[in-house]
Motif scaffolding. Structure first.
Motif, short mmCIF file in Angstrom:
data_model
loop_
_atom_site.label_atom_id
_atom_site.label_comp_id
_atom_site.label_asym_id
_atom_site.label_seq_id
_atom_site.Cartn_x
_atom_site.Cartn_y
_atom_site.Cartn_z
N ASN A 166 22.89 -10.86 85.97
CA ASN A 166 21.45 -10.96 86.15
C ASN A 166 20.72 -10.73 84.84
O ASN A 166 19.73 -11.41 84.52
CB ASN A 166 20.97 -9.94 87.19
N VAL A 167 21.17 -9.74 84.08
CA VAL A 167 20.55 -9.46 82.78
C VAL A 167 20.72 -10.66 81.85
O VAL A 167 19.78 -11.04 81.14
CB VAL A 167 21.19 -8.18 82.16
N ALA A 168 21.92 -11.28 81.88
CA ALA A 168 22.16 -12.47 81.05
C ALA A 168 21.23 -13.62 81.46
O ALA A 168 20.70 -14.34 80.61
CB ALA A 168 23.62 -12.89 81.17
N THR A 169 21.04 -13.79 82.78
CA THR A 169 20.16 -14.85 83.28
C THR A 169 18.71 -14.60 82.87
O THR A 169 17.99 -15.51 82.45
CB THR A 169 20.24 -14.94 84.82
N LEU A 170 18.27 -13.33 82.99
CA LEU A 170 16.91 -12.98 82.62
C LEU A 170 16.67 -13.21 81.13
O LEU A 170 15.62 -13.74 80.73
CB LEU A 170 16.65 -11.50 82.97
N SER A 171 17.66 -12.85 80.30
CA SER A 171 17.51 -13.06 78.86
C SER A 171 17.47 -14.55 78.52
O SER A 171 16.79 -14.98 77.59
CB SER A 171 18.65 -12.37 78.09
N PHE A 204 19.99 -17.31 91.51
CA PHE A 204 21.18 -16.68 90.94
C PHE A 204 21.01 -15.16 90.94
O PHE A 204 21.92 -14.41 91.31
CB PHE A 204 21.40 -17.18 89.52
N MET A 205 19.84 -14.69 90.53
CA MET A 205 19.57 -13.25 90.47
C MET A 205 19.59 -12.62 91.86
O MET A 205 20.11 -11.52 92.06
CB MET A 205 18.23 -13.00 89.77
N ALA A 233 20.93 -9.36 72.96
CA ALA A 233 21.76 -10.42 72.38
C ALA A 233 21.48 -11.76 73.05
O ALA A 233 21.49 -12.81 72.39
CB ALA A 233 23.24 -10.07 72.54
N GLY A 234 21.22 -11.74 74.37
CA GLY A 234 20.89 -12.97 75.10
C GLY A 234 19.62 -13.62 74.57
O GLY A 234 19.54 -14.84 74.44
N ILE A 258 25.57 -1.38 77.38
CA ILE A 258 26.07 -2.76 77.56
C ILE A 258 24.98 -3.68 78.11
O ILE A 258 24.78 -4.80 77.63
CB ILE A 258 27.31 -2.77 78.46
N LEU A 259 24.23 -3.19 79.12
CA LEU A 259 23.19 -4.03 79.72
C LEU A 259 22.04 -4.29 78.75
O LEU A 259 21.54 -5.42 78.64
CB LEU A 259 22.67 -3.38 81.01
#
Length: 405
Positions: free
Chosen positions: A139-144, A259-260, A17-18, A10-11
């Protein structure tokens, strides 16, 4: 949690995908800049796509609850990839109408994909791991988002728009492949659970009333949305106010990094303190961040405001997601997360239009006072009610203890 292959799938899928999503968004802006001179028409085009996603919400929620969530993720992934074909045609023919079909297709697939993903997370981790999982996922979404926008900006300087969308489509393809490897424990439902799962979309309303913590979290979500809805417009205005183009990138970076940090810290806080109290604290700090933008003509003050906001929402959203996943019955997860997705989209558009109107009429510094005061009032009024409810429930719990003594 880290030994669970589903977590990694998922991560990793979210990150890939991000990248594709944000490369596509930058591509959208580039295409519109070339073919649509009017900002008003640009906004209408974007709103049309979002409205399509909102309209699909009830059907998406019902389908997610009554079908295999893994299958919903796979079908919506295929639909997302097929939507990109409209964009290739739009670039080839220079057609805005084909781009509209692309935006509608992307938003329709998102209306099914994201609620299904939120409903799947409680199926792969334990309840006590949900806050950590939600924090890492965000966090992963923000990084992407950070890497995807930067990568697209660099690519557009050297390659064509078609190549950017081809890379975006390839990222969606990798996400689709990874989805096939997910192992979701979707147990055989009983007859009563099947009746619940196949019920109407509006059945989520009485469920919300029976879950006051989830209803509280849903109402408090309005506060960060008042900031998020006008985020890009505020960044542009702060840049003009300070007469600096460089500050735009710094504001995005500071907010993203904060945010992270918040999403990493929230697990420790959530283990020690009541979740509703934490949400009220972070709602209050979000209100303060909004009000402090009154001094956004000062460079360091604007960075501090965006940093405080990023830290606050980095803690707020993982807790809110955890409350939704644990307090709402799993048989209603699809319909609830679709409802929340619809609410977020509508709220975003209302705040965006309100921000634009207030910026044109009273300016940035007074606009943030209006929204900040509204956030603060909602936090204080609603917070008082919630704290009284928490203290009453604590008193009720202590009564049996006194009686037993």
């Amino acid at each position: 949690m880290w030994k669970n292959k589903n977590v990694w799938i998922i991560l990793t899928g979210e990150f890939i995908a991000g990248l594709g999503l944000w490369m596509g968004i930058i591509g959208n802006l580039e295409f519109m800049q070339q073919y649509i001179p009017s900002d008003f028409y640009k906004s209408l085009l974007l709103i049309a796509g979002l409205l399509a996603g909102v309209a699909a919400g009830p059907a998406a929620g019902k389908m997610i609850d009554s079908r295999s969530k893994k299958n919903v993720l796979i079908v919506s992934g295929i639909a997302r990839m097929l939507s990109v074909l409209f964009m290739f045609a739009a670039i080839s023919y220079g057609s805005v109408w084909l781009m509209l079909l692309f935006l509608i297709g992307i938003q329709l697939s998102a209306a099914f994909y994201f609620p299904a993903l939120q409903a799947s997370i409680p199926m792969i981790v334990k309840d006590e791991e949900l806050v950590q999982m939600n924090g890492v996922h965000m966090n992963v979404a923000t990084l992407s988002r950070i890497i995807g926008t930067a990568l697209a900006g660099i690519l557009l300087a050297y390659v064509s728009l078609t190549v950017v969308y081809a890379l975006s489509m390839a990222a969606y393809g990798l996400l689709l492949v990874s989805t096939f490897f997910l192992s979701l424990e979707e147990k055989q439902a009983s007859d009563s659970e099947n009746r619940i799962s196949q019920g109407g979309f509006l059945e989520v309303m009485p469920v919300l009333k029976k879950a006051p913590a989830a209803l509280s979290a849903l109402i408090l979500t309005i506060i960060p949305m008042l900031f998020i809805g006008g985020f890009n417009l505020m960044v542009i205005n702060i840049s003009e106010l300070q007469q600096s183009t460089a500050v735009k990138g710094l504001l995005y970076t500071v907010e993203g990094l904060s945010f992270m940090v918040g999403a990493f810290l929230v697990k420790k806080l959530a283990d020690r303190f009541n979740h509703i109290k934490l949400m009220l604290i972070f709602s209050l700090s979000t209100s303060i961040a909004h009000l402090s933008l009154f001094f956004s003509d000062h460079f360091w003050m604007s960075l501090l405001s965006f940093g405080l906001f990023g830290l606050s929402v980095g803690c707020f959203f993982p807790i809110a997601s955890t409350i939704f996943q644990t307090r709402i019955q799993k048989e209603y997860h699809g319909r609830f997360f679709s409802f929340r997705n619809m609410l977020d989209r509508v709220m975003f558009q209302v705040v965006l239009l309100g921000t634009g109107l207030l910026l044109d009429t009273i300016g940035l510094q007074y606009m943030v006072l209006v929204f900040g005061a509204l956030s603060l009032a909602l936090t204080l009024v609603y917070g008082k009610k919630q704290l009284l409810a928490i203290s009453r429930s604590s008193a009720v719990c202590r009564e049996p203890e006194k009686a037993s003594r």
